[in-house]
Design a protein around this motif. Sequence first.
Motif, PDB file in Angstrom:
ATOM      1  N   TYR A   1     -45.522 -38.753-100.501  1.00  0.00           N
ATOM      2  CA  TYR A   1     -45.870 -38.871-101.921  1.00  0.00           C
ATOM      3  C   TYR A   1     -47.367 -39.123-102.028  1.00  0.00           C
ATOM      4  CZ  TYR A   1     -45.732 -40.666-106.741  1.00  0.00           C
ATOM      5  OH  TYR A   1     -45.944 -40.871-108.076  1.00  0.00           O
ATOM      6  N   TYR A   2     -48.049 -38.437-102.951  1.00  0.00           N
ATOM      7  CA  TYR A   2     -49.510 -38.455-102.984  1.00  0.00           C
ATOM      8  C   TYR A   2     -50.102 -39.844-103.204  1.00  0.00           C
ATOM      9  CZ  TYR A   2     -49.775 -38.543-108.139  1.00  0.00           C
ATOM     10  OH  TYR A   2     -49.688 -38.902-109.454  1.00  0.00           O
TER      11      TYR A   2
ATOM     12  N   LEU B   1     -57.016 -50.050-106.928  1.00  0.00           N
ATOM     13  CA  LEU B   1     -56.164 -50.092-108.126  1.00  0.00           C
ATOM     14  C   LEU B   1     -56.704 -49.160-109.215  1.00  0.00           C
ATOM     15  CD1 LEU B   1     -55.387 -53.920-108.277  1.00  0.00           C
ATOM     16  CD2 LEU B   1     -53.818 -52.074-107.619  1.00  0.00           C
ATOM     17  N   ILE B   2     -58.010 -49.221-109.422  1.00  0.00           N
ATOM     18  CA  ILE B   2     -58.625 -48.333-110.418  1.00  0.00           C
ATOM     19  C   ILE B   2     -58.468 -46.881-109.978  1.00  0.00           C
ATOM     20  CG2 ILE B   2     -60.836 -47.624-111.441  1.00  0.00           C
ATOM     21  CD1 ILE B   2     -61.610 -50.660-111.303  1.00  0.00           C
ATOM     22  N   ASP B   3     -58.765 -46.606-108.714  1.00  0.00           N
ATOM     23  CA  ASP B   3     -58.662 -45.261-108.162  1.00  0.00           C
ATOM     24  C   ASP B   3     -57.238 -44.722-108.283  1.00  0.00           C
ATOM     25  OD1 ASP B   3     -59.795 -43.036-106.297  1.00  0.00           O
ATOM     26  OD2 ASP B   3     -58.019 -43.772-105.224  1.00  0.00           O
TER      27      ASP B   3
ATOM     28  N   VAL C   1     -53.425 -36.578-112.172  1.00  0.00           N
ATOM     29  CA  VAL C   1     -52.451 -35.661-111.571  1.00  0.00           C
ATOM     30  C   VAL C   1     -51.132 -35.633-112.340  1.00  0.00           C
ATOM     31  CG1 VAL C   1     -51.104 -35.168-109.487  1.00  0.00           C
ATOM     32  CG2 VAL C   1     -53.502 -35.863-109.288  1.00  0.00           C
ATOM     33  N   SER C   2     -50.546 -36.790-112.566  1.00  0.00           N
ATOM     34  CA  SER C   2     -49.194 -36.824-113.143  1.00  0.00           C
ATOM     35  C   SER C   2     -49.169 -36.690-114.659  1.00  0.00           C
ATOM     36  CB  SER C   2     -48.487 -38.115-112.740  1.00  0.00           C
ATOM     37  OG  SER C   2     -48.261 -38.119-111.348  1.00  0.00           O
TER      38      SER C   2
ATOM     39  N   ASN D   1     -55.412 -30.765-110.632  1.00  0.00           N
ATOM     40  CA  ASN D   1     -55.141 -30.448-109.241  1.00  0.00           C
ATOM     41  C   ASN D   1     -55.285 -31.699-108.377  1.00  0.00           C
ATOM     42  OD1 ASN D   1     -56.484 -29.691-106.456  1.00  0.00           O
ATOM     43  ND2 ASN D   1     -55.195 -27.958-107.061  1.00  0.00           N
ATOM     44  N   VAL D   2     -54.314 -31.953-107.504  1.00  0.00           N
ATOM     45  CA  VAL D   2     -54.315 -33.129-106.638  1.00  0.00           C
ATOM     46  C   VAL D   2     -55.562 -33.182-105.762  1.00  0.00           C
ATOM     47  CG1 VAL D   2     -53.223 -33.861-104.461  1.00  0.00           C
ATOM     48  CG2 VAL D   2     -51.879 -33.774-106.491  1.00  0.00           C
ATOM     49  N   ASN D   3     -55.882 -32.083-105.091  1.00  0.00           N
ATOM     50  CA  ASN D   3     -57.007 -32.086-104.152  1.00  0.00           C
ATOM     51  C   ASN D   3     -58.345 -32.264-104.859  1.00  0.00           C
ATOM     52  OD1 ASN D   3     -55.149 -31.726-102.107  1.00  0.00           O
ATOM     53  ND2 ASN D   3     -55.377 -29.510-102.104  1.00  0.00           N
TER      54      ASN D   3
END
Length: 141
Positions: free
Chosen positions: A47-48, A95-97, A105-106, A111-113
């Motif tokens: 999971y990302y 936490l911020i990141d 993303v969600s 895009n995830v990358n």
Amino acid sequence: MDSLGSDFGNQNTKRSIIELVKYGFWGAVTTALNLFAFFLLEGLGMYYITANVLSYIFAVIINYILNQKFVFKSSSQNDYKQFVKFIIVRIVSLLIDSGLFYLLVSILSFNVNLSRILLSITIIVATFGVNKLFVFNTKKR
């Protein structure tokens, strides 16, 4: 006296610029390791967010060592206290990141990358001053 004060200010400015360049270089190395670990874990089906946290922890430990030895050249008598401060800063940044990563993303379907890369760069820039002033206390030199 004015020229001495000006000279001192110039030396501090030069030192800060050199530290920023070194911080950027070692931050790029650490970010590359972080991204490699993230892409590897996420590519293996993790999971990302979990992949992000694990790769982040790995990168933080390496980044602390690199910052202490090569960027701020800290000679702190209390390395434990310094490390705890570094970890606190990194937990807050994680936490911020992670929150921003999830949002991008969600919720916003980025895009995830690309999101991972952009957030990594943002974190490097944002944590430089905090590390310099709070963790490694280079303003007191």
